[in-house]
Design a protein around this motif. Structure first.
Motif, mmCIF file in Angstrom:
data_model
loop_
_atom_site.group_PDB
_atom_site.id
_atom_site.type_symbol
_atom_site.label_atom_id
_atom_site.label_comp_id
_atom_site.label_asym_id
_atom_site.label_seq_id
_atom_site.Cartn_x
_atom_site.Cartn_y
_atom_site.Cartn_z
ATOM 1 N N TYR A 136 0.475 -1.315 -0.063
ATOM 2 C CA TYR A 136 0.343 0.183 0.213
ATOM 3 C C TYR A 136 0.809 1.462 0.144
ATOM 4 O O TYR A 136 0.494 2.388 -0.584
ATOM 5 N N LEU A 150 -6.152 1.094 -4.939
ATOM 6 C CA LEU A 150 -5.849 1.940 -3.510
ATOM 7 C C LEU A 150 -6.292 1.468 -1.998
ATOM 8 O O LEU A 150 -5.922 0.920 -1.228
ATOM 9 N N ALA A 153 -5.870 -2.547 -1.421
ATOM 10 C CA ALA A 153 -3.801 -2.319 -0.649
ATOM 11 C C ALA A 153 -4.174 -1.715 0.051
ATOM 12 O O ALA A 153 -3.221 -2.166 0.934
ATOM 13 N N ALA A 154 -5.407 -0.546 1.061
ATOM 14 C CA ALA A 154 -5.326 -0.608 2.311
ATOM 15 C C ALA A 154 -6.133 -1.705 3.143
ATOM 16 O O ALA A 154 -5.249 -1.527 4.839
ATOM 17 N N ALA A 214 -8.995 6.288 0.793
ATOM 18 C CA ALA A 214 -8.481 5.374 1.089
ATOM 19 C C ALA A 214 -6.999 5.295 2.479
ATOM 20 O O ALA A 214 -7.141 4.484 3.332
ATOM 21 N N ARG A 231 -7.644 2.198 5.640
ATOM 22 C CA ARG A 231 -6.622 2.120 6.415
ATOM 23 C C ARG A 231 -6.180 2.319 7.599
ATOM 24 O O ARG A 231 -5.750 1.495 8.619
#
Length: 243
Positions: free
Chosen positions: A138, A183, A186-187, A231, A235
């Motif tokens: 990330y 994103l 990926a977070a 994102a 996260r």
């Protein structure tokens, strides 16, 4: 999963042929469902497609490519979802490599393959920023995003269906929704880069991102902030997706 709008189906039959060919290459025990979702309700884009039981069509009020994909997502019955634009092509063996990568890394929620630009003269060129094969972190993606050098093609995303549902699918943005969903995935989940090209990204005068009006669909600074902040907020929850 392919979004298409009325008048944007000039290359849809070629996309179909690439999907059909990939369906025949799948490993034993795997099958393919092609979700073709109109960004609209005319039904016109589907006239170029044959009546095949593995093709699922649908439509809803226009809201952009991301909205169309998200509206199609509940119809997905498979374990993995692979994005494909209506004017692009799957590369031979691309889906098999996606499946192999996800099976080799069972804790990974998503993968992306390198791309080839398909130029108007029929020649191809490698993507300018494709990273080498291996894990996609990330932090690496976010740094590249901030530098305006996002290293992967969001339209080549393959993700586990529950992960896509958990992050809300593709966001309702006027542009950059393909980057935003990468994103988001990926977070909360590890990703994997496949170095072998998995698709051909067609460059042509009629493509949406080539239009002069595309640059003005939203304030660029607001759009960039919306993608990043969504994102980062995800996260910051500390939640991690798990199978």
């Amino acid at each position: 999963m392919t979004p298409v709008h009325e008048g944007g189906d000039a290359y849809l039959h070629e996309a179909y042929e690439s999907v059909r060919d990939e369906r025949e290459r799948l490993p034993d025990g795997w099958d393919l469902q092609w979700l073709v979702q109109e960004d609209g309700t005319t039904g016109e884009p589907f006239r170029t497609l044959p009546d095949e039981p593995w093709i699922s069509t649908g439509g809803a009020a226009r809201g952009g490519a991301g909205v169309a994909r998200t509206m199609a997502l509940p119809r997905a019955t498979g374990e993995l979802v692979r994005a494909l634009d209506a004017d692009d092509l799957l590369a031979p063996g691309g889906l098999v490599r996606d499946i192999d990568a996800m099976e080799a890394h069972p804790g990974t929620g998503w993968c992306i393959s390198a791309g080839l630009d398909l130029l108007p003269d029929g020649s191809t060129a490698p993507g300018p920023y494709d990273p080498p094969e291996g894990p996609l972190a990330y932090e690496t993606l976010l740094t590249a995003y901030d530098d305006d050098l996002f290293p992967v093609l969001g339209t080549h995303l393959t993700a586990r269906t529950p992960l896509l549902l958990a992050v809300g699918g593709w966001p309702a943005l006027p542009a950059w929704e393909a980057i935003a969903v990468v994103l988001r995935c990926a977070a909360v989940s590890d990703g994997w880069m496949i170095g072998t090209p998995g698709g051909l990204y067609r460059k042509h005068p009629a493509q949406t991102t080539a239009q002069a009006a595309y640059a003005g669909v939203a304030d660029a600074a607001q759009l960039r902030a919306a993608v990043r902040e969504q994102a980062e907020a995800l996260r910051a929850t500390g939640w991690r997706w798990a199978r």
